[in-house]
Design a protein around this motif. Structure first.
Motif: not given
Length: 358
Positions: A20, A24, A50-51, A57, A53-54
């Motif tokens: 995470d 990005t 949180h990978t 998004r 979820d990122i």
């Protein structure tokens, strides 16, 4: 899953496990590509941070991104899942720790299109961050620009591309997808399966091109020389890798070629030194007798003795280390292994950054 492009030129395959802090940057480096005709097949590979979820998004804002979620982590299975859904003319592999220069896809696709290539290889950076302070250094691995129009031309020059560490890992390359599918290639369910995948692809490849420009940034974070640790199966892995490379060169009919064999044997002896360092690491839980027996097995083998005779050392340290191996002197070999372990000598690390993520 809807795309604005029915058949993208490139399918980018990216496994992502607990990244995470980096994913990005990896995805955005693709979104900034000057060539926009691609799809990104990214697999949330059993992440517990949180990978996922990122990625979801990011995919919500870009129709070129497909996200797949897996419960059980496994890089090979993640890559294979993405390959099963790939639709591009070409395939590129990328790791979620890494990032790409904006012209990477355009440069490699242009080279491939112009020369009807099955494989295009670019130069790359090794971006290394060392220790808690994040000390940074960068180096470039690349070969001169070249297009090999025939199978024989590529095979004769391949040792130089291996020498630059450009044929060990799947990333930083553009693979013709029809060749992957025609050969039925997928990643084996084993650690560091990228090397066998590449070897299988190039075994009978016809047309290969190389770009000297470093488009890909391989990012490596090291805890420092004394954080190397102990890898119980390192020697067995090195033996298997060496066998695969020897088999390739026998298949190519180049097992008697001096330049090719010097590269292969020097690669083996360098990694053998890493195995010796590994056994001598303070973290190794073997008894002294077991360590000694293991080192004796390593340096007494026919492979080790042949490699020690053929390899031409590239450093004074390497030359010094070869002497006790040639004489099968276990005591001196272990003494030098302990010294290298202590100082973190770069010429004989137990696991090079590139091999850690093949």
């Amino acid at each position: 899953m809807i795309h604005s492009i029915d058949k993208p030129r490139v399918s980018v395959v990216m496994p992502a496990h607990n990244v995470d802090a980096y994913v990005t940057r990896a995805v955005e480096s693709l979104q900034r590509q000057t060539m926009e005709d691609f799809e990104l097949l990214v697999v949330d590979d059993g992440s517990t941070d949180h990978t996922g979820d990122i990625l979801d998004r990011l995919a919500d804002r870009d129709l070129r991104i497909d996200v797949f979620h897996r419960v059980e982590p496994g890089t090979s299975a993640a890559r294979n899942l993405a390959l099963d859904h790939a639709r591009g003319e070409y395939v590129m592999f990328m790791d979620a720790h890494d990032w790409a220069e904006p012209h990477m896809l355009a440069g490699l696709v242009s080279l491939s299109d112009a020369n009807r290539l099955e494989l295009a290889v670019s130069g790359f950076y090794i971006d290394t961050y060392v220790g808690d302070r994040g000390d940074y250094r960068a180096e470039v691995r690349a070969c001169p620009d070249a297009v090999y129009d025939t199978q024989a031309d590529f095979r004769a020059a391949a040792w130089q591309i291996f020498e630059a560490n450009q044929l060990y890992q799947p990333w930083g390359k553009l693979f013709l997808r029809s060749r992957i599918e025609g050969l039925g290639l997928r990643f084996a369910p084993a650690p560091r399966a990228g090397f066998p995948f590449v070897l299988d692809f190039i075994r009978d490849v016809e047309r290969v091109g190389v770009l000297s420009h470093p488009y890909y940034h391989f990012t490596y974070r090291s805890g420092g020389a004394k954080a190397a640790g102990w890898y119980p199966d390192l020697y067995e892995r090195r033996e298997e890798e060496h066998g695969l490379l020897l088999d390739l060169y026998r298949h190519w009919g180049l097992d008697g070629d001096p330049a090719s064999m010097e590269m292969v044997q020097r690669r083996y002896i360098e990694r053998l030194l890493g195995c010796i360092r590994n056994v001598c690491d303070p973290a190794c839980d073997l008894s002294d007798a077991e360590k000694r027996a293991r080192v004796q097995t390593m340096i007494s083998s026919d492979r080790a003795q042949l490699a020690a005779q053929v390899a031409r050392p590239r450093s004074r340290m390497m030359a010094i280390m070869l002497s006790p191996i040639r004489s099968k002197n276990v005591t001196m070999t272990m003494a030098e292994g302990r010294f290298i372990s202590y100082v973190g000598q770069r010429d004989a690390q137990e696991l090079t950054p590139l091999e850690a993520r093949c």
